[in-house]
Design a protein around this motif. Structure first.
Motif, PDB file in Angstrom:
ATOM      1  N   ARG A 141      33.699 199.163  85.667  1.00 29.93           N
ATOM      2  CA  ARG A 141      32.786 198.740  84.611  1.00 29.93           C
ATOM      3  C   ARG A 141      31.561 199.639  84.624  1.00 29.93           C
ATOM      4  O   ARG A 141      31.226 200.236  85.640  1.00 29.93           O
TER       5      ARG A 141
ATOM      6  N   THR B 270      43.856 198.507  86.400  1.00 34.04           N
ATOM      7  CA  THR B 270      44.357 197.203  86.004  1.00 34.04           C
ATOM      8  C   THR B 270      43.448 196.699  84.886  1.00 34.04           C
ATOM      9  O   THR B 270      42.708 197.468  84.287  1.00 34.04           O
ATOM     10  N   ASP B 271      43.490 195.400  84.591  1.00 35.35           N
ATOM     11  CA  ASP B 271      42.669 194.878  83.499  1.00 35.35           C
ATOM     12  C   ASP B 271      41.182 195.131  83.735  1.00 35.35           C
ATOM     13  O   ASP B 271      40.450 195.486  82.808  1.00 35.35           O
ATOM     14  N   ASP B 272      40.719 194.936  84.971  1.00 35.02           N
ATOM     15  CA  ASP B 272      39.295 195.100  85.241  1.00 35.02           C
ATOM     16  C   ASP B 272      39.010 195.807  86.558  1.00 35.02           C
ATOM     17  O   ASP B 272      37.856 195.905  86.977  1.00 35.02           O
ATOM     18  N   SER B 273      40.064 196.314  87.233  1.00 29.80           N
ATOM     19  CA  SER B 273      39.870 196.950  88.522  1.00 29.80           C
ATOM     20  C   SER B 273      40.841 198.122  88.661  1.00 29.80           C
ATOM     21  O   SER B 273      41.146 198.795  87.672  1.00 29.80           O
ATOM     22  N   TYR B 274      41.335 198.370  89.856  1.00 28.26           N
ATOM     23  CA  TYR B 274      42.248 199.481  90.094  1.00 28.26           C
ATOM     24  C   TYR B 274      43.114 199.172  91.308  1.00 28.26           C
ATOM     25  O   TYR B 274      42.810 198.278  92.115  1.00 28.26           O
TER      26      TYR B 274
END
Length: 279
Positions: A96, A198-202
């Protein structure tokens, strides 16, 4: 470099489910300006960003860049010691741009440029640059209480990263960190390659650089003496007394700062070019 161990004990708090502790610092061979020169002691390579000046509220201009530094476009990068990631690292950071969440503090707008020194300092796109640091009270998410303060701990505040674009750049917005006993004010940084988003991470990938970032002491002194930072009453360590920073300017992670306004409370831009070797 000697003295690369942070003077903190790890805490027994339960780890947040989205994170687990990183097993340690990974060292990398260094190439200088594309040449086959290995750095002693596991050094990484860092170039400098712009030579912008930082202006404090008192009107004093400070340039964080050193005279020996040159642009990455010249094919020359400046050595930056790869150092301990410390006891407060967590894996699985959120990807982010803004990592502040609801934390109080003065805004810092980071711009990083990652270059590959094994490829004539060409911009390195598709890398994940991650940072983490304490809040204005000196507390890290996932480890709240380590600096003697009680507050809510969600395990994610002031942690996160961004992918570099084709120019090797990424921007992250946070706050100016607070301080805690035995360390000067600083920010931790890792550069990952080959991650899967991923959707909000890795997931996955490889850490190719672990470093720390530092701030001009004069500006920091003024900030730490201003609310909300004054709520942190623990003893502060000056930059010159820090056991990790080796007085090497930008080559040791000292950021180039540019004031966003007339007061320190208006915040700062912070820039640095980070050289890594994909070899």
């Amino acid at each position: 470099m000697t003295g690369n161990t942070e003077h903190h004990s790890e805490h027994s708090e339960q780890q947040p489910s989205r994170h687990r502790r990183d097993p340690g610092v990974r060292r990398r061979r260094v190439l200088i300006g594309g040449g086959a020169v290995a750095a002693v002691g596991g050094l990484a390579v860092a170039g400098l960003a712009s030579a912008d000046t930082a202006t404090s509220e008192s009107g004093t201009s400070t340039t964080a860049a050193t005279e020996a530094s040159t642009s990455a476009t010249d094919g020359v990068c400046v050595l930056n010691a790869e150092v301990t990631e410390g006891p407060y690292s967590l894996e699985g950071a959120l990807v982010r741009e803004d990592i502040r969440e609801d934390k109080e503090g003065f805004e810092v707008q980071y711009t990083f440029t990652v270059v590959d020194v094994s490829n004539d300092c060409a911009p390195l796109g598709g890398a994940l640059l991650e940072i983490w640091h304490c809040d204005h009270l000196g507390e890290y998410s996932g480890f709240v209480g380590g600096n003697g303060h009680e507050e809510e701990d969600n395990g994610t505040f002031l942690r996160g990263g961004q992918m570099t674009d084709d120019s090797g750049q990424c921007s992250i917005t946070s706050i100016w960190p607070g301080h805690y006993v035995s360390r000067a004010v600083h920010v931790h940084m890792r550069v990952h390659t080959d991650v899967t988003l991923t959707d909000d991470s890795y997931t996955g990938g490889e850490i190719i650089h672990t470093g720390q970032l530092f701030f001009d002491q004069d500006i920091n002194t003024e900030i730490q003496a201003t609310s909300p930072y004054t709520a942190n009453t623990t003893r502060e360590t000056l930059l010159e007394d820090d056991g990790i920073y080796d007085d090497g300017g930008a080559s040791s992670g000292l950021l180039t700062l540019t004031a966003l306004g007339d007061s320190v409370s208006d915040g700062y831009k912070a820039t640095l070019t980070v050289g890594v070797s994909t070899d």
